[in-house]
Design an enzyme around this catalytic site. Structure first.
Site, PDB file in Angstrom:
ATOM      1  N   ASN A  45       0.918  -0.950  -0.302  1.00 16.53           N
ATOM      2  CA  ASN A  45       0.415  -0.269  -0.258  1.00 16.53           C
ATOM      3  C   ASN A  45       0.940   1.067  -0.073  1.00 16.53           C
ATOM      4  OD1 ASN A  45       0.630  -0.908   2.646  1.00 16.53           O
ATOM      5  ND2 ASN A  45      -1.395   0.085   3.827  1.00 16.53           N
ATOM      6  N   GLU A  47       0.049   5.631   0.546  1.00 13.61           N
ATOM      7  CA  GLU A  47      -1.029   6.396   1.240  1.00 13.61           C
ATOM      8  C   GLU A  47      -0.759   7.539   1.128  1.00 13.61           C
ATOM      9  OE1 GLU A  47      -2.396   3.863   5.221  1.00 13.61           O
ATOM     10  OE2 GLU A  47      -1.118   5.700   5.331  1.00 13.61           O
ATOM     11  N   GLU A  58      -3.412  -3.836  -3.137  1.00 13.20           N
ATOM     12  CA  GLU A  58      -3.469  -5.214  -4.663  1.00 13.20           C
ATOM     13  C   GLU A  58      -3.518  -4.374  -5.981  1.00 13.20           C
ATOM     14  OE1 GLU A  58      -5.269  -4.212  -1.170  1.00 13.20           O
ATOM     15  OE2 GLU A  58      -6.163  -5.930  -0.251  1.00 13.20           O
ATOM     16  N   CYS A  94     -10.457  -3.738  -0.084  1.00 11.28           N
ATOM     17  CA  CYS A  94     -11.543  -3.618  -0.039  1.00 11.28           C
ATOM     18  C   CYS A  94     -12.545  -3.269  -1.123  1.00 11.28           C
ATOM     19  CB  CYS A  94     -10.757  -2.299   0.612  1.00 11.28           C
ATOM     20  SG  CYS A  94     -10.414  -1.382  -1.427  1.00 11.28           S
ATOM     21  N   CYS A  97     -11.062  -2.555  -3.899  1.00 14.58           N
ATOM     22  CA  CYS A  97     -10.250  -3.404  -5.171  1.00 14.58           C
ATOM     23  C   CYS A  97     -10.391  -4.951  -5.347  1.00 14.58           C
ATOM     24  CB  CYS A  97      -8.381  -4.062  -3.355  1.00 14.58           C
ATOM     25  SG  CYS A  97      -8.152  -2.515  -3.795  1.00 14.58           S
TER      26      CYS A  97
HETATM   27 ZN    ZN Z   1      -8.116  -1.978  -1.587  1.00 14.91          ZN
END
Ligand code: ZN
Length: 137
Positions: A45, A47, A58, A94, A97
């Site tokens: 990830n 941010e 992902e 999430c 994704c």
């Molecule tokens: Zn996600």
């Protein structure tokens, strides 16, 4: 180590997690995406202070694979936890994704969730039932 086993994919996702950029949430997530031709693309990830541009591990893995020309995928391993902690729970993708996965994967695409001790294997149709897709155009 063969890269197409579930264990190898989870180990690669754990490694990718180490490179997560997560100064705001403190949650580091790693992903390892297996293509139909047996190559693995990693994601972590990333941010952003503006939050909106934040990308999940992902989607980073999918973007990396797509940029290399891949369009067909077998499965993805996802692991996550607070940056300083080892994963201790399953970290499902999430909704965004899941929708990205649906663009390139069929319902039987496998999502491996590992907490470092156990692995749960879910299919995309289990995670995104009745999803919106190409067939709606
Ligand atoms: Zn996600």
């Amino acid at each position: 180590m063969k890269q197409d086993t579930n264990e190898a994919l989870i180990a690669l996702a754990m490694k990718a997690r180490e490179n997560a950029y997560c100064p705001y949430s403190g949650i580091a997530v790693g992903a390892a995406l297996l293509t139909e031709t047996g190559e693995v693309f990693l994601g972590a990830n990333m941010e952003n202070a503006s939050f909106g541009p934040t990308l999940c591990a992902e989607r980073v893995a999918f973007g990396s694979a797509l940029a290399a020309g891949h369009r067909k995928f077998k499965r993805i391993a996802v692991v996550g936890a607070k940056k300083e902690c080892a994963p201790d729970r399953h970290f499902p993708p999430c909704g965004v994704c899941r929708q990205v996965m649906a663009e390139f994967c069929t319902g039987d695409f496998e999502i491996l969730l590992s907490d470092g001790k156990s692995t749960r294997v879910l299919t995309l149709s289990e995670l995104l039932p009745h999803g919106f897709g190409k067939e709606h155009f």
